[in-house]
Design a protein around this motif. Structure first.
Motif, PDB file in Angstrom:
ATOM      1  N   TYR B  16      -5.774 -10.612  -4.154  1.00 37.22           N
ATOM      2  CA  TYR B  16      -4.414 -10.056  -4.172  1.00 37.22           C
ATOM      3  C   TYR B  16      -4.432  -8.527  -4.131  1.00 37.22           C
ATOM      4  O   TYR B  16      -3.749  -7.905  -3.323  1.00 37.22           O
ATOM      5  N   TYR B  17      -5.237  -7.924  -5.026  1.00 34.89           N
ATOM      6  CA  TYR B  17      -5.203  -6.458  -5.095  1.00 34.89           C
ATOM      7  C   TYR B  17      -5.965  -5.813  -3.948  1.00 34.89           C
ATOM      8  O   TYR B  17      -5.578  -4.734  -3.480  1.00 34.89           O
ATOM      9  N   PHE B  20      -3.377  -6.021  -1.298  1.00 36.08           N
ATOM     10  CA  PHE B  20      -2.275  -5.108  -1.630  1.00 36.08           C
ATOM     11  C   PHE B  20      -2.673  -3.677  -1.274  1.00 36.08           C
ATOM     12  O   PHE B  20      -1.881  -2.933  -0.670  1.00 36.08           O
ATOM     13  N   ASP B  21      -3.891  -3.308  -1.650  1.00 35.60           N
ATOM     14  CA  ASP B  21      -4.306  -1.917  -1.473  1.00 35.60           C
ATOM     15  C   ASP B  21      -4.629  -1.592  -0.018  1.00 35.60           C
ATOM     16  O   ASP B  21      -4.599  -0.417   0.371  1.00 35.60           O
ATOM     17  N   ASP B  23      -3.332  -3.634   2.917  1.00 38.72           N
ATOM     18  CA  ASP B  23      -2.218  -3.937   3.828  1.00 38.72           C
ATOM     19  C   ASP B  23      -1.284  -4.918   3.119  1.00 38.72           C
ATOM     20  O   ASP B  23      -1.512  -6.128   3.131  1.00 38.72           O
ATOM     21  N   ARG B  24      -0.225  -4.382   2.548  1.00 40.47           N
ATOM     22  CA  ARG B  24       0.659  -5.210   1.719  1.00 40.47           C
ATOM     23  C   ARG B  24       1.300  -6.353   2.509  1.00 40.47           C
ATOM     24  O   ARG B  24       1.591  -7.407   1.959  1.00 40.47           O
ATOM     25  N   LEU B  27       0.005  -9.925   2.325  1.00 42.52           N
ATOM     26  CA  LEU B  27       0.240 -10.800   1.172  1.00 42.52           C
ATOM     27  C   LEU B  27       1.217 -11.928   1.490  1.00 42.52           C
ATOM     28  O   LEU B  27       1.401 -12.839   0.677  1.00 42.52           O
ATOM     29  N   LEU B  54       7.717  -5.061  -0.902  1.00 38.96           N
ATOM     30  CA  LEU B  54       6.375  -4.499  -1.083  1.00 38.96           C
ATOM     31  C   LEU B  54       6.073  -3.441  -0.019  1.00 38.96           C
ATOM     32  O   LEU B  54       5.507  -2.389  -0.313  1.00 38.96           O
ATOM     33  N   GLN B  55       6.491  -3.723   1.216  1.00 33.44           N
ATOM     34  CA  GLN B  55       6.225  -2.745   2.283  1.00 33.44           C
ATOM     35  C   GLN B  55       7.062  -1.485   2.132  1.00 33.44           C
ATOM     36  O   GLN B  55       6.678  -0.415   2.602  1.00 33.44           O
TER      37      GLN B  55
END
Lengths: 124, 124
Positions: B16-17, B20-21, B23-24, B27, B54-55
């Motif tokens: 997940y992270y 996330f870090d 390319d969000r 997810l 998130l983007q």
């Protein structure tokens, strides 16, 4: 108890910490055989184990101060996932510690019980 | 994906992270129509809304550093409640912020999806 999830969560959190700070044994009514507590990464299942753990915590006095309450509907009707952040003071300690706690609440008759309870101190 | 809850949670959090870090938008595969995200107390439901949120977060770079992962079985077979604490750095900021995040994972075929996702910064 109120049926609106926000009201349920708010009332639950208020009740939980009031009871915790006054008499931890009184939290027994919130748990069931299937309930789990993870307290600083140690896990306990069922009301007797959970209450034994809570009563055995090595402080005489504790005061929780809730900072935030967030919640979402869970996977079945009436279920509620709650995420709390806050600070607590134990005994004569003057410096509050930050904590987070996640509860998964399940409706039962007109009440709710705690199916999941994960508590963790947060170090900044 | 591994079936042991600890392995599932650890692999999920790592994935997940990392995603996330990097390319969000990537997810999206973790969420479904019934999924919910609460990000700093703003709530979103369903993959498109969640990914749009998130983007749209107002930073270009983010780096999560996980401190702790705790987990419990959820209310149905295979379900997992995860509580993460950690720190994050955004863009050129030098001072990390503490956060907590609670995930409720539901198995689907040989994978898991995120039914609940609550993110909250923790101020010490």
């Amino acid at each position: 108890m109120a049926q609106n999830p926000e009201e349920v969560a708010t009332m639950f959190v208020q009740y939980y910490y009031n009871q915790f700070d006054q008499d931890r044994a009184g939290l027994a009514s919130l748990y069931r055989d299937a309930s789990m507590l993870t307290f600083e990464s140690a896990s306990f299942k069922g009301t007797p184990s959970i209450i034994e753990k809570l009563q055995g915590l090595p402080f005489q006095q504790i005061k929780h101060q809730v900072s935030t309450i967030d919640l979402q509907p869970g996977v079945a009707p009436g279920h509620i996932l709650v995420l709390v952040t806050g600070q607590l003071l134990v005994d004569e300690e003057q410096r509050p510690m930050s904590y987070t706690q996640s509860f998964y609440l399940v409706p039962e008759n007109a009440q709710y019980y705690v199916h999941n309870d994960i508590f963790k101190l947060v170090y900044g």
